[in-house]
Design an enzyme around this catalytic site. Structure first.
Site, PDB file in Angstrom:
ATOM      1  N   LEU A  37       0.689  -1.234  -0.019  1.00  0.00           N
ATOM      2  CA  LEU A  37       0.103  -0.100  -0.159  1.00  0.00           C
ATOM      3  C   LEU A  37       0.870   1.253   0.020  1.00  0.00           C
ATOM      4  O   LEU A  37       0.459   2.211  -0.414  1.00  0.00           O
ATOM      5  CB  LEU A  37      -0.791  -0.028   1.182  1.00  0.00           C
ATOM      6  CG  LEU A  37      -1.854  -1.239   1.263  1.00  0.00           C
ATOM      7  CD1 LEU A  37      -2.780  -1.184   2.470  1.00  0.00           C
ATOM      8  CD2 LEU A  37      -2.928  -1.259   0.080  1.00  0.00           C
ATOM      9  N   GLY A  38       2.065   1.193   0.528  1.00  0.00           N
ATOM     10  CA  GLY A  38       2.944   2.408   0.666  1.00  0.00           C
ATOM     11  C   GLY A  38       4.291   1.824   1.283  1.00  0.00           C
ATOM     12  O   GLY A  38       4.561   0.681   2.068  1.00  0.00           O
ATOM     13  N   ARG A  39       5.167   2.712   0.715  1.00  0.00           N
ATOM     14  CA  ARG A  39       6.569   2.487   1.332  1.00  0.00           C
ATOM     15  C   ARG A  39       7.441   3.618   1.531  1.00  0.00           C
ATOM     16  O   ARG A  39       7.483   4.569   0.773  1.00  0.00           O
ATOM     17  CB  ARG A  39       7.195   1.153   0.391  1.00  0.00           C
ATOM     18  CG  ARG A  39       8.761   0.993   0.664  1.00  0.00           C
ATOM     19  CD  ARG A  39       9.431   0.083  -0.059  1.00  0.00           C
ATOM     20  NE  ARG A  39       8.814  -1.047  -0.091  1.00  0.00           N
ATOM     21  CZ  ARG A  39       9.523  -2.148   0.913  1.00  0.00           C
ATOM     22  NH1 ARG A  39      10.609  -1.514   1.734  1.00  0.00           N
ATOM     23  NH2 ARG A  39       9.075  -3.374   1.029  1.00  0.00           N
ATOM     24  N   GLY A  40       8.116   3.757   2.532  1.00  0.00           N
ATOM     25  CA  GLY A  40       9.257   4.855   2.679  1.00  0.00           C
ATOM     26  C   GLY A  40      10.550   4.288   3.146  1.00  0.00           C
ATOM     27  O   GLY A  40      10.827   3.037   2.920  1.00  0.00           O
ATOM     28  N   PHE A  75      11.959   4.039   6.133  1.00  0.00           N
ATOM     29  CA  PHE A  75      11.912   3.423   7.212  1.00  0.00           C
ATOM     30  C   PHE A  75      10.570   2.551   7.646  1.00  0.00           C
ATOM     31  O   PHE A  75      10.627   1.773   8.830  1.00  0.00           O
ATOM     32  CB  PHE A  75      12.474   4.141   8.229  1.00  0.00           C
ATOM     33  CG  PHE A  75      13.787   4.952   8.245  1.00  0.00           C
ATOM     34  CD1 PHE A  75      14.833   4.230   8.130  1.00  0.00           C
ATOM     35  CD2 PHE A  75      13.549   6.320   8.007  1.00  0.00           C
ATOM     36  CE1 PHE A  75      15.891   4.972   8.037  1.00  0.00           C
ATOM     37  CE2 PHE A  75      14.476   7.296   7.615  1.00  0.00           C
ATOM     38  CZ  PHE A  75      15.748   6.545   7.514  1.00  0.00           C
ATOM     39  N   ALA A  76       9.643   2.339   6.638  1.00  0.00           N
ATOM     40  CA  ALA A  76       8.414   1.778   6.964  1.00  0.00           C
ATOM     41  C   ALA A  76       7.949   1.384   5.575  1.00  0.00           C
ATOM     42  O   ALA A  76       8.167   1.678   4.499  1.00  0.00           O
ATOM     43  CB  ALA A  76       7.602   2.850   7.358  1.00  0.00           C
ATOM     44  N   VAL A  77       7.121   0.223   5.902  1.00  0.00           N
ATOM     45  CA  VAL A  77       6.222  -0.171   4.534  1.00  0.00           C
ATOM     46  C   VAL A  77       5.102  -0.405   5.193  1.00  0.00           C
ATOM     47  O   VAL A  77       4.456  -0.904   6.196  1.00  0.00           O
ATOM     48  CB  VAL A  77       6.998  -1.360   4.073  1.00  0.00           C
ATOM     49  CG1 VAL A  77       6.978  -2.646   5.096  1.00  0.00           C
ATOM     50  CG2 VAL A  77       6.167  -1.996   2.900  1.00  0.00           C
ATOM     51  N   VAL A  78       3.861  -0.107   4.411  1.00  0.00           N
ATOM     52  CA  VAL A  78       2.468  -0.524   4.689  1.00  0.00           C
ATOM     53  C   VAL A  78       1.938  -1.579   3.940  1.00  0.00           C
ATOM     54  O   VAL A  78       2.037  -1.555   2.601  1.00  0.00           O
ATOM     55  CB  VAL A  78       1.466   0.919   4.483  1.00  0.00           C
ATOM     56  CG1 VAL A  78       0.157   0.482   5.123  1.00  0.00           C
ATOM     57  CG2 VAL A  78       2.327   1.904   5.443  1.00  0.00           C
ATOM     58  N   ASN A 109      -0.227  11.497   1.952  1.00  0.00           N
ATOM     59  CA  ASN A 109      -0.597  11.176   3.139  1.00  0.00           C
ATOM     60  C   ASN A 109      -2.036  11.510   3.262  1.00  0.00           C
ATOM     61  O   ASN A 109      -2.580  11.815   4.615  1.00  0.00           O
ATOM     62  CB  ASN A 109       0.222  12.045   4.039  1.00  0.00           C
ATOM     63  CG  ASN A 109       1.587  11.570   4.166  1.00  0.00           C
ATOM     64  OD1 ASN A 109       1.896  10.293   3.680  1.00  0.00           O
ATOM     65  ND2 ASN A 109       2.461  12.475   4.405  1.00  0.00           N
ATOM     66  N   THR A 154       8.132  17.474   3.215  1.00  0.00           N
ATOM     67  CA  THR A 154       8.641  17.155   1.752  1.00  0.00           C
ATOM     68  C   THR A 154       8.978  18.264   0.968  1.00  0.00           C
ATOM     69  O   THR A 154       8.027  19.266   0.999  1.00  0.00           O
ATOM     70  CB  THR A 154       7.542  16.531   1.293  1.00  0.00           C
ATOM     71  OG1 THR A 154       7.141  15.200   1.927  1.00  0.00           O
ATOM     72  CG2 THR A 154       7.708  15.890  -0.293  1.00  0.00           C
ATOM     73  N   ASP A 189       3.615  17.309   7.276  1.00  0.00           N
ATOM     74  CA  ASP A 189       3.947  16.453   6.138  1.00  0.00           C
ATOM     75  C   ASP A 189       2.600  16.217   5.548  1.00  0.00           C
ATOM     76  O   ASP A 189       2.424  15.204   4.738  1.00  0.00           O
ATOM     77  CB  ASP A 189       4.638  15.296   6.488  1.00  0.00           C
ATOM     78  CG  ASP A 189       5.443  14.666   5.249  1.00  0.00           C
ATOM     79  OD1 ASP A 189       5.754  15.569   4.408  1.00  0.00           O
ATOM     80  OD2 ASP A 189       5.675  13.510   5.049  1.00  0.00           O
ATOM     81  N   ASP A 248       0.093   8.966   8.497  1.00  0.00           N
ATOM     82  CA  ASP A 248       1.588   9.402   8.603  1.00  0.00           C
ATOM     83  C   ASP A 248       1.742  10.626   9.390  1.00  0.00           C
ATOM     84  O   ASP A 248       2.135  11.771   8.831  1.00  0.00           O
ATOM     85  CB  ASP A 248       2.233   9.614   7.263  1.00  0.00           C
ATOM     86  CG  ASP A 248       3.477   9.191   7.274  1.00  0.00           C
ATOM     87  OD1 ASP A 248       4.163   9.481   8.455  1.00  0.00           O
ATOM     88  OD2 ASP A 248       4.185   9.358   6.253  1.00  0.00           O
ATOM     89  N   LYS A 279       0.410  15.970   2.266  1.00  0.00           N
ATOM     90  CA  LYS A 279       0.716  16.372   0.931  1.00  0.00           C
ATOM     91  C   LYS A 279      -0.164  15.058   0.377  1.00  0.00           C
ATOM     92  O   LYS A 279      -0.867  14.261   1.047  1.00  0.00           O
ATOM     93  CB  LYS A 279       2.106  15.655   0.808  1.00  0.00           C
ATOM     94  CG  LYS A 279       2.623  14.398   1.361  1.00  0.00           C
ATOM     95  CD  LYS A 279       4.059  14.030   1.060  1.00  0.00           C
ATOM     96  CE  LYS A 279       4.440  12.988   1.742  1.00  0.00           C
ATOM     97  NZ  LYS A 279       5.855  12.704   1.608  1.00  0.00           N
TER      98      LYS A 279
END
Length: 409
Positions: free
Chosen positions: A59-62, A64-67, A183, A218, A178, A199, A180
């Protein structure tokens, strides 16, 4: 029932394999604008005992995190699992995750903020089990072709919800920092659902007795005071909402340059345009709304409450939420008919221009996607500005490092 009166979920109590909740019911801010106390029980048993991950894309990735989408085994209910690394760049960041949990707890009564269900912890990561928003990010509609992109009436309704959510956060001294399109999620894609703010990893608690200065956000959404290292305030979020409204209405990121340096220069020098083909179908009232937010001096920007009273939003004849008339279940179904009646009473009948009439008759098709795409553009732009267009919406990751002095003007 109003958005702020959504009944809170039952407090997590002691359970087998879970750490007891922190004893202090009201979380108190610590240095740096972070909260350090939470009520939610942190489970230590394996996550996979109660949940199974759904196959398919993330669903999402950064950094330091993944959803990932997951299913609760005993109820078959869908959730979003956010896997967050506790150690980042050699530093222990567990307390930053605790802060994010605390902010979600603080906002659990607000309909427009994503709901926290459970928390798990392993040796290397923490897992936040969150409400699942099936419609994905509004980013996907922001970069869609004109026929499939948001119509102005859609942006009005969604912007009201965003502002009500942010107003709630600001009244509780929380700044998101943040905001955007990535998010802001949607509860459904067709018909177009309601928003959920997600987030809170960069969020901070504002205290009147302290000044908070940080380089974060961002790049294309950061406010001028971030770049000049001036104090952060709730007005910092309002700048980001101005950029967000611009993007939702036009599909164009107003300050984005070919690189970060050019982007920061555009922000510092207020290089923003309100003309051209992208504004042909945008009302003057919508442009005025954006101009009340994209103001360099923070003290002169409209607040969330003031923005909700802007004529552009007052003109909307859409109910504030679709949730009251949807037959499907879920968190949003708690909104009552009374909310819809109240929203309708506040609406003001206005004559639509021919352009607005044509917008209303178009069908909105929402495409769920978590990949970047080009922003929409005219045929003329395709021929003459391909290089510039391809760079729009380039920056996804938050800015966490200090900006060199030559970028500041």
């Amino acid at each position: 029932m109003s958005p702020e009166e959504k009944p809170p979920p039952p407090q997590a109590g002691r359970c087998r394999g879970a750490r007891p909740p922190q004893p202090q019911p009201q979380a108190q801010p610590r240095r740096g604008g972070l909260l350090s106390e939470i009520r939610t029980a942190i489970r230590s048993e394996p996550f996979h005992l109660r949940y199974r991950l759904s196959p398919g894309r993330e669903l999402g990735r950064g950094k330091f995190a993944v959803v990932k989408k997951c299913i609760q085994k005993d109820t078959e209910k869908e959730f979003a699992a956010k896997f967050m690394r506790k150690r980042r760049k050699g530093q222990d960041c567990r307390m930053e995750i605790i802060h994010e949990i605390a902010v979600l707890e603080l906002a659990q009564c607000n309909l427009w903020v994503i709901n926290l269900h459970e928390v798990y912890e392993t040796a290397t990561e923490m897992i936040l089990v969150l409400e699942y928003a099936a419609g994905g990010e509004i980013f996907d509609q922001c970069v869609a072709e004109r026929e499939e992109a948001f119509k102005e009436k859609d942006v009005k309704r969604l912007m009201k919800q965003i502002l009500e959510g942010v107003s709630f956060l600001h009244r509780n001294n929380v700044v998101h920092l943040d905001l955007k399109p990535q998010n802001i999620l949607l509860t459904s894609k067709s018909p177009l659902g309601d928003i959920k703010i997600v987030d809170f990893g960069l969020s901070r608690i504002m205290k009147s007795s302290e000044e908070l200065r940080e380089i974060m956000g961002t790049p294309e959404y950061v406010a001028p005071e971030i770049l000049s290292y001036d104090p952060i305030s709730t007005a910092t979020d309002m700048w980001s909402i101005g950029v967000l409204a611009y993007v939702m209405l036009t599909g164009i990121s107003p300050f984005l340059g070919d690189d970060k340096q050019e982007t920061f220069l555009n922000i510092s020098q207020m290089n923003v345009s309100y003309s051209g083909e992208d504004f042909d179908l945008i009302s003057e009232s919508a442009v005025d709304f954006i101009k009340t937010l994209l103001v360099k001096k923070p003290e002169e920007r409209a607040t969330a409450e003031e923005s909700l009273q802007h004529p552009w939003l007052e003109q909307s004849d859409e109910p504030i939420s679709r949730a009251w008339n949807e037959s499907a279940g879920g968190e949003s179904s708690n909104v009552t008919q009374q909310d819809a009646d109240s929203a309708s009473e506040k609406s003001v009948d206005v004559e639509k221009t021919e352009e607005e009439e044509s917008i209303v008759t178009e069908e909105l098709i929402v495409v769920a996607s978590y990949t970047l795409g080009q922003c929409r553009q005219s045929e003329k732009e395709k021929a003459t500005e391909q290089k510039a267009i391809s760079k729009r919406f380039k920056f996804e990751e938050p800015l966490l490092q200090e900006i060199p002095g030559e970028f500041i003007y």
